[in-house]
Design an enzyme around this catalytic site. Structure first.
Site, PDB file in Angstrom:
ATOM      1  N   GLY A  28       0.830  -1.204   0.000  1.00  0.00           N
ATOM      2  CA  GLY A  28       0.000   0.000   0.000  1.00  0.00           C
ATOM      3  C   GLY A  28       0.862   1.251   0.000  1.00  0.00           C
ATOM      4  N   ASN A  29       0.248   2.371  -0.367  1.00  0.00           N
ATOM      5  CA  ASN A  29       0.960   3.651  -0.370  1.00  0.00           C
ATOM      6  C   ASN A  29      -0.034   4.793  -0.348  1.00  0.00           C
ATOM      7  OD1 ASN A  29       0.618   3.353  -3.506  1.00  0.00           O
ATOM      8  ND2 ASN A  29       2.052   1.735  -2.902  1.00  0.00           N
ATOM      9  N   SER A  45       9.175   3.462  -0.503  1.00  0.00           N
ATOM     10  CA  SER A  45       9.036   2.073  -0.935  1.00  0.00           C
ATOM     11  C   SER A  45       9.458   1.110   0.181  1.00  0.00           C
ATOM     12  CB  SER A  45       9.931   1.858  -2.168  1.00  0.00           C
ATOM     13  OG  SER A  45       9.821   0.533  -2.626  1.00  0.00           O
ATOM     14  N   SER A  74       7.557   5.283  -3.275  1.00  0.00           N
ATOM     15  CA  SER A  74       6.769   4.086  -3.558  1.00  0.00           C
ATOM     16  C   SER A  74       6.971   3.606  -4.994  1.00  0.00           C
ATOM     17  CB  SER A  74       5.291   4.412  -3.343  1.00  0.00           C
ATOM     18  OG  SER A  74       4.495   3.411  -3.940  1.00  0.00           O
ATOM     19  N   SER A  75       7.073   2.300  -5.159  1.00  0.00           N
ATOM     20  CA  SER A  75       7.236   1.730  -6.506  1.00  0.00           C
ATOM     21  C   SER A  75       5.980   1.958  -7.349  1.00  0.00           C
ATOM     22  CB  SER A  75       7.537   0.234  -6.407  1.00  0.00           C
ATOM     23  OG  SER A  75       6.479  -0.416  -5.732  1.00  0.00           O
ATOM     24  N   GLU A  76       4.890   2.310  -6.685  1.00  0.00           N
ATOM     25  CA  GLU A  76       3.635   2.544  -7.412  1.00  0.00           C
ATOM     26  C   GLU A  76       3.366   4.040  -7.579  1.00  0.00           C
ATOM     27  OE1 GLU A  76       1.619  -0.128  -4.850  1.00  0.00           O
ATOM     28  OE2 GLU A  76       1.712  -1.775  -6.268  1.00  0.00           O
ATOM     29  N   HIS A  97      -4.373  -2.710  -0.200  1.00  0.00           N
ATOM     30  CA  HIS A  97      -4.598  -4.111  -0.583  1.00  0.00           C
ATOM     31  C   HIS A  97      -5.637  -4.677   0.395  1.00  0.00           C
ATOM     32  CE1 HIS A  97      -0.358  -4.630  -2.622  1.00  0.00           C
ATOM     33  NE2 HIS A  97      -1.031  -3.605  -3.092  1.00  0.00           N
ATOM     34  N   HIS A 158      -4.784  -7.342  -7.928  1.00  0.00           N
ATOM     35  CA  HIS A 158      -3.838  -6.526  -7.167  1.00  0.00           C
ATOM     36  C   HIS A 158      -4.442  -5.883  -5.905  1.00  0.00           C
ATOM     37  CE1 HIS A 158      -0.072  -3.941  -7.275  1.00  0.00           C
ATOM     38  NE2 HIS A 158      -0.748  -3.540  -6.224  1.00  0.00           N
TER      39      HIS A 158
END
Ligand SMILES: [Zn+2]
Length: 220
Positions: A28-29, A45, A74-76, A97, A158
């Site tokens: 999550g982010n 991240s 964050s990778s997202e 998530h 996801h």
């Protein structure tokens, strides 16, 4: 330090998201944008939420480039960036998530409007964005397309993305999305699918929420 107040708020809401059980581990982010500069404060991240300090929140720009911060964002991040690029009404984004909503995302099932709360907040069903690999620009593009002008989308295979005018609103949307997914799945498991709200009732509840609910500006 840039955006000190916004970084602190993002940290607090990320911890609330974790404590509310809307995400597990380091998944999550959360982010929020300062529209005047286009600077975005976003969670780092893969760090434990309990250990975060405001300095761990990274500042990126509307292209996803790091402006300030010692942590990798964050990778997202592109999911967040794409939403801010397309939606001028959005100033905060949560990616969770959360269990029940993610179960529906894995099934490719949208959340129908079965609770008055969802009609009020979302104004319609919560759609499912088709699968895209996390961390890619396509991951952001499919989410933005699925959301349209709405506040949330499930991300197939996801999780969930929720957006709002500020961190508090976006957090409530994330919590209500999970609650409605839970009730919907429980009704399916009990063998009697929940009754959908009448389609004429949905815009009325949405209007009431937007104009006369809670501490929103009084328009009565
Ligand atoms: Zn994710």
């Amino acid at each position: 330090m840039l955006l000190e107040e916004l970084r602190t708020d993002v940290m607090k809401y990320a911890q609330r998201m974790y404590e509310a059980g809307l995400t597990v581990g380091v998944s999550g982010n959360v982010s929020a944008i300062e529209r005047a500069t286009g600077h975005i404060a976003i969670t780092p991240s893969g760090m434990d939420y309990a250990d975060l300090t405001p300095a761990d929140i990274t500042v990126i720009d509307l292209q996803g480039q790091v402006v300030e911060g010692q942590r990798r964002p964050s990778s997202e991040k592109m999911l967040h960036v794409k939403i801010y690029q397309k939606r001028s009404d959005v100033n905060a984004v949560f990616h969770t998530h959360s269990t029940y909503a993610t179960a529906l995302a894995a099934m490719g099932e949208p959340i129908p409007v079965i609770l008055a709360e969802v009609a009020a907040i979302a104004g319609g069903p919560i759609p499912v964005a088709p699968y895209a690999r996390f961390g890619t620009e396509a991951f952001g593009d499919v989410a933005v397309a699925a959301m349209g002008t709405g506040p949330a989308a499930l991300l197939q295979n996801h999780g969930v993305v929720c957006a709002g005018v500020d961190l508090q609103k976006a957090f409530l949307i994330a919590a209500d999305t999970e609650e409605s997914a839970k009730i919907y799945l429980l009704s399916l498991m009990a063998g009697k699918p929940a009754i959908r709200l009448d389609s004429a009732e949905i815009p009325i509840l949405h209007e009431i929420y937007a104009t006369r609910y809670g501490q929103n500006p009084l328009k009565e």
